[in-house]
Design a protein around this motif. Sequence first.
Motif: not given
Length: 332
Positions: A184-194
Amino acid sequence: MKKRPDGRLCKTITIDGKRHYFYGKTKQEINKKILAFEEESVKGRLFNDVADEWDGWHQDEVEISTTVAYKKPLREIKKRQKGEYLRSVTAKDIKSHLDELVSEDYSRKTISKYLSIYAQIFAYATERGWIDNNPAYIVSMPRTAKKAVRREPATKDEEKAVKEHIDLWLYPFFLLMTGMRKGEALAIRYADIDREKKVIHVNKEISYESGSAGKIKLPKTDAGIRDVPLLDELAKVLPEGKPDHYLFGGEHWLHKSAFARKWKKYTEQTGVRSSSHCFRHSYATLLYERGVDVKAAANVLGHKDETLTARLYEHFRETQLQSVFDKLNRPE
């Protein structure tokens, strides 16, 4: 024996009222096939042939993660039963194999996987009429099989080291502050961070099961799709990046080999030995210590079943009590 237009020979024989056709380039080849067929009719099929056939069928029925988990046990089972006929493998043979696994210090969970594979192979054969009963059904798990070792949270010293070495690699600190699974962590894109709503959207994961490059896939359960709180301590060290870039990797996610190299270097530099999953348990401990109830904690951790979270909380509670008892028992 007749010769076909394609040049091959064909011989027809009747066994138990059924006609069987055998083809070959020579009479000798056909006779060998007939002898092999008659031998199989008497002795039945080889265990490993059936195991291979079951494996091919099974892979189409389950997720790739299950196939990968079964790969080693199936290989070991086939190695043990090499040359054996399906009908000759008895419940006693299966039990003997499980007892050997106990002596080799395999966990109860792993041994149950071996028994399950045996049972599924024989069930496959039974359904097709190759054998009359499933010997694995009467085999019980060895009583002396040990339980799997519980993965504990990272130690306080390791957590301290992670916080002190954010400059070396953000990934361990990110796990400590989010409780995400590795994929899950390795799949995080910057767009996923609000940053405005102070949440991180978890909606996918990286799976390395199909090879070193890995692939993007949905979480295993609906519970895996969730929002994780963006803690202030993490927010202030998160870098800025292009929306479609990965937090760990850039334009593309980290390949398995690249991740392994970075993890090896990090552990050598910091002395941290805990696995990625240990930091997830550290986060669960944090939720427990901050008084987050089981249901809310299960949602944040992405647990499909709240009982898993409840078991973690119970373990933390027991550990906490043991620590208190140890302090009370110390001599003044």
